[in-house]
Design an enzyme around this catalytic site. Sequence first.
Site, mmCIF file in Angstrom:
data_model
loop_
_atom_site.group_PDB
_atom_site.id
_atom_site.type_symbol
_atom_site.label_atom_id
_atom_site.label_comp_id
_atom_site.label_asym_id
_atom_site.label_seq_id
_atom_site.Cartn_x
_atom_site.Cartn_y
_atom_site.Cartn_z
ATOM 1 N N ASP A 39 -55.942 86.218 27.628
ATOM 2 C CA ASP A 39 -55.079 85.142 28.111
ATOM 3 C C ASP A 39 -53.723 85.124 27.420
ATOM 4 O O ASP A 39 -53.485 85.835 26.440
ATOM 5 C CB ASP A 39 -55.760 83.782 27.889
ATOM 6 N N LYS A 61 -51.753 82.896 31.816
ATOM 7 C CA LYS A 61 -50.964 81.936 32.578
ATOM 8 C C LYS A 61 -49.966 81.279 31.644
ATOM 9 O O LYS A 61 -50.337 80.666 30.653
ATOM 10 C CB LYS A 61 -51.866 80.856 33.194
#
Length: 253
Positions: A39, A61
Amino acid sequence: MKKLGKTSLFIVGSGPGDPELLTIKAYKAIKNAQVILYDNLINEEILKIANKNCTKHYVGKHPYGKYVPQEEINELILHYCARYDRVVRLKGGDPYLFGRGFEEWLTAQGENIAVSYIPGISSMQGAGINNIPLTHRSISEGVWALTGMKKDGSLSADLPLAVQSRSTVVIYMGMRKLDEIARTYVLYGKGETPAAIIQHASLPQQKQVLCKAKDLVRASKEHGLGHPAIIVIGDVVDLQHAHSLAVAQRSII
């Protein structure tokens, strides 16, 4: 093509960021990984633990910006698990605490993939690194861990309930909701409740500001705080200062 059902997917929490806060089990999983899906919040120093031949695939993200849809991440998990024996899904904090880790567990289980969950230290425990206990006898009776951003973009509907409790409130992903959070505390007559915003907990670039719940927006702007950060609200925030003041008063006497 490797047959599904014999692979191992490791859903791993990397903690708040400091590599030394990894569990031994997480360290071993990363070191032995053939593939790591990681991530945005992962400290790059942690990725260096992996073998040089490990495939590292970014699926993160950026806050409120470009991101890899969860559906695509699920497909990538299945893709790699069909071809490799040791696939690590590496997440910041703890994967099962606002980390969508269990959604990925369900995806893998649906294809008969063996999954191992390795917990990580949650980012809210970064409060303790900053001398803020999440609970304290006679001060806080529990902890509310709330999301500041539900799937539809709204703040958790539990906040008004949490505000009225005698527990510490920790809000994840709430920086865009500071005004709404502050207004909720003021609405219930709790605007003077001590609060803290902690950005990049446990890392060298960590920032922290203490304020009142009613002043969350002003404090964040004055100190240039942004993502990623946790918001801690409750009387526990002031304990460190109350103790220091008591010690100072005793020394004067």
